[in-house]
Design an enzyme around this catalytic site. Structure first.
Site, PDB file in Angstrom:
ATOM      1  CB  CYS A 120     -31.304 -37.045  -4.386  1.00 54.61           C
ATOM      2  SG  CYS A 120     -32.125 -37.951  -5.600  1.00 54.61           S
ATOM      3  CD  GLU A 159     -34.778 -31.199  -5.326  1.00 59.61           C
ATOM      4  OE1 GLU A 159     -35.779 -31.561  -4.708  1.00 59.61           O
ATOM      5  OE2 GLU A 159     -33.632 -31.585  -5.037  1.00 59.61           O
TER       6      GLU A 159
HETATM    7  N1  SAH Z   1     -30.926 -42.518  -9.973  1.00 63.19           N
HETATM    8  C1  SAH Z   1     -29.523 -42.490  -9.900  1.00 63.19           C
HETATM    9  C2  SAH Z   1     -28.979 -41.092  -9.724  1.00 63.19           C
HETATM   10  C3  SAH Z   1     -29.732 -40.195  -8.801  1.00 63.19           C
HETATM   11  S1  SAH Z   1     -29.712 -40.635  -7.092  1.00 63.19           S
HETATM   12  C4  SAH Z   1     -29.028 -43.409  -8.792  1.00 63.19           C
HETATM   13  O1  SAH Z   1     -29.843 -43.911  -8.034  1.00 63.19           O
HETATM   14  O2  SAH Z   1     -27.823 -43.642  -8.737  1.00 63.19           O
HETATM   15  C5  SAH Z   1     -28.039 -40.198  -6.639  1.00 63.19           C
HETATM   16  C6  SAH Z   1     -27.551 -40.825  -5.366  1.00 63.19           C
HETATM   17  O3  SAH Z   1     -28.227 -40.269  -4.231  1.00 63.19           O
HETATM   18  C7  SAH Z   1     -27.793 -42.329  -5.308  1.00 63.19           C
HETATM   19  O4  SAH Z   1     -26.653 -43.021  -4.898  1.00 63.19           O
HETATM   20  C8  SAH Z   1     -28.896 -42.428  -4.302  1.00 63.19           C
HETATM   21  O5  SAH Z   1     -28.914 -43.675  -3.728  1.00 63.19           O
HETATM   22  C9  SAH Z   1     -28.565 -41.300  -3.337  1.00 63.19           C
HETATM   23  N2  SAH Z   1     -29.675 -40.919  -2.464  1.00 63.19           N
HETATM   24  C10 SAH Z   1     -30.991 -40.915  -2.748  1.00 63.19           C
HETATM   25  N3  SAH Z   1     -31.704 -40.525  -1.675  1.00 63.19           N
HETATM   26  C11 SAH Z   1     -30.833 -40.291  -0.680  1.00 63.19           C
HETATM   27  C12 SAH Z   1     -30.955 -39.871   0.688  1.00 63.19           C
HETATM   28  N4  SAH Z   1     -32.131 -39.616   1.226  1.00 63.19           N
HETATM   29  N5  SAH Z   1     -29.826 -39.752   1.430  1.00 63.19           N
HETATM   30  C13 SAH Z   1     -28.608 -39.990   0.865  1.00 63.19           C
HETATM   31  N6  SAH Z   1     -28.422 -40.373  -0.404  1.00 63.19           N
HETATM   32  C14 SAH Z   1     -29.531 -40.537  -1.174  1.00 63.19           C
HETATM   33 FE1  SF4 Z   2     -34.524 -43.075  -8.622  1.00 64.09          FE
HETATM   34 FE2  SF4 Z   2     -33.568 -44.759  -6.792  1.00 64.09          FE
HETATM   35 FE3  SF4 Z   2     -31.933 -42.927  -7.887  1.00 64.09          FE
HETATM   36 FE4  SF4 Z   2     -33.902 -42.200  -6.189  1.00 64.09          FE
HETATM   37  S1  SF4 Z   2     -32.094 -43.439  -5.722  1.00 64.09           S
HETATM   38  S2  SF4 Z   2     -33.366 -41.241  -8.120  1.00 64.09           S
HETATM   39  S3  SF4 Z   2     -35.520 -43.680  -6.718  1.00 64.09           S
HETATM   40  S4  SF4 Z   2     -32.953 -44.646  -8.922  1.00 64.09           S
END
Ligand code: SAH
Ligand code: SF4
Length: 355
Positions: free
Chosen positions: A341, A92
């Site tokens: 995400c 994505e």
């Molecule tokens: N893996 C990295 C970058 C990708 S996730 C990380 O975890 O920082 C990017 C951001 O989206 C992170 O802060 C993550 O916690 C947030 N995120 C993931 N799933 C989410 C959701 N369902 N609702 C809101 N934020 C979410």
């Molecule tokens: Fe991976 Fe956690 Fe970031 Fe989701 S929030 S992309 S599981 S590191």
């Protein structure tokens, strides 16, 4: 065998490749002009480059490893792209219209091994890292989409916050950043690029030492080890103390501010007590941190988590402010199109599997 994406090479790597293959080093700049300024979609359009050189490149590289699979547009202008990779995997990319410009969120891995308990991306274990070319191509595809509209819009900001843990694909992440910030290419300024990590402390130190000048965001989501381990299992291996040390190192060395990401989960991490603990925890970093309070995007498979009540969000915000912490509540984009995400991808995979 699949050809490698030419977008994965930094200009120096391309120049070296050309010299190794008996061509002039200076052709690299000409080729880059076609790739990033004229933004051609086929080698045959590189008409002013020496044709033997173009043929050599076409024999060894490709301009398109991504194929647009689905494109969803939201009422607020957010566009979510689902791309198919050469091996059939889906990833994505999201384009968001912000007040300050056009921002693109890129994916760095197919799936994610960190497996945070609230995240749709972590539902599917990592099957592989993306190459630097596959990451750059996400930006190029979005830019080509804008070019087709003919309004002269360009991608101005990049956030590495899509599927995957960028620090778990470190070398490709670094090449990606080098390519997109290069003045001879897209020239996206370092201060307009943000990398988000779940907190791989050793990599954070390595990243600091690279001196890249890009922004850093750290996904914290809890102010103590007990709660953070419950939400993010990575915290067992890398506890908060270790992460704090790495963040202090970053701040000391770069004098830059870190964004702390904190998703508010109803009755899990959104009490006044956690806000007070968070303010206390971040005190050593002083004005060098900034907390982004993120509304949770519910994920079907993680029904134990819900979005916090508005009252809890405001009270959390107030408590942090009173504790002397800079913070803001993140504005949402494209919630009507699965913009959280990993959500579109996991839904699409479920649909295909159900067939
Ligand atoms: N893996 C990295 C970058 C990708 S996730 C990380 O975890 O920082 C990017 C951001 O989206 C992170 O802060 C993550 O916690 C947030 N995120 C993931 N799933 C989410 C959701 N369902 N609702 C809101 N934020 C979410
Ligand atoms: Fe991976 Fe956690 Fe970031 Fe989701 S929030 S992309 S599981 S590191």
């Amino acid at each position: 065998m699949n050809k490698q994406s030419i977008y994965g090479l930094t200009i120096d790597q391309l120049a070296n490749w050309l010299t190794e293959h008996g061509k002039k080093k200076s052709r690299a700049q000409q080729v880059w002009e076609y790739l990033y300024r004229k933004r051609v979609t086929d080698f045959s359009e590189m008409t002013e480059v020496n044709q033997a050189c173009v043929q050599l490149l076409a024999d060894n590289f490709t301009l398109q490893t991504l194929q647009e699979h689905i494109k969803q547009e939201s009422a607020d202008g957010t566009i979510k792209f689902l791309f198919k990779l050469q091996d059939g995997n889906l990833i994505e990319t999201v384009l968001m219209r912000q007040k300050y410009g056009l921002s693109v969120c890129v994916t760095t891995q197919v799936g994610c091994n960190i497996g945070c308990s609230f995240c749709a991306s972590g539902l599917l274990a990592k099957s592989r890292d993306l190459s630097s070319g596959e990451i750059v191509e996400q930006i190029m595809n979005v830019q080509l989409h804008l070019d087709k509209k003919g309004q002269g819009e360009t991608v101005s900001h990049v956030v590495v916050m899509g599927i995957g843990e960028p620090f778990d694909n470190f070398e490709n992440l670094l090449d990606f950043i080098k390519v997109i910030k290069d003045d001879k290419g897209l020239a996206i300024a370092a201060r307009r690029i943000t990398v988000s990590t779940s907190g791989l402390a050793d990599k954070l130190i390595e990243f600091t030492d690279k001196g890249l000048q890009v922004n850093l965001a750290v996904s914290l989501h809890a102010p103590n080890n007990e709660l953070r381990t419950r939400i993010m299992k990575i915290n067992r291996a890398i506890p908060i103390e270790k992460l704090m040390k790495a963040m202090e190192y970053y701040v000391d060395k770069t004098n830059r501010r870190i964004t702390i990401e904190y998703i508010l989960l109803r009755d899990v991490n959104d009490h006044k007590q956690e806000a007070e603990e968070l303010a206390e925890l971040l005190r050593p970093l002083g004005q060098k941190v900034y907390v982004n309070l993120i509304p949770y995007n519910p994920v079907d498979e993680h029904s134990q988590y819900q979005r916090s009540e508005q009252e809890a969000v405001l009270s959390f915000y107030d408590t942090l402010k009173k504790g002397g912490v800079n913070c803001k509540i993140r504005q949402e984009h494209g919630t009507d199109i699965d913009a959280a995400c990993g959500q579109l991808r996991s839904k699409q995979i479920k649909k295909t599997e159900a067939k």
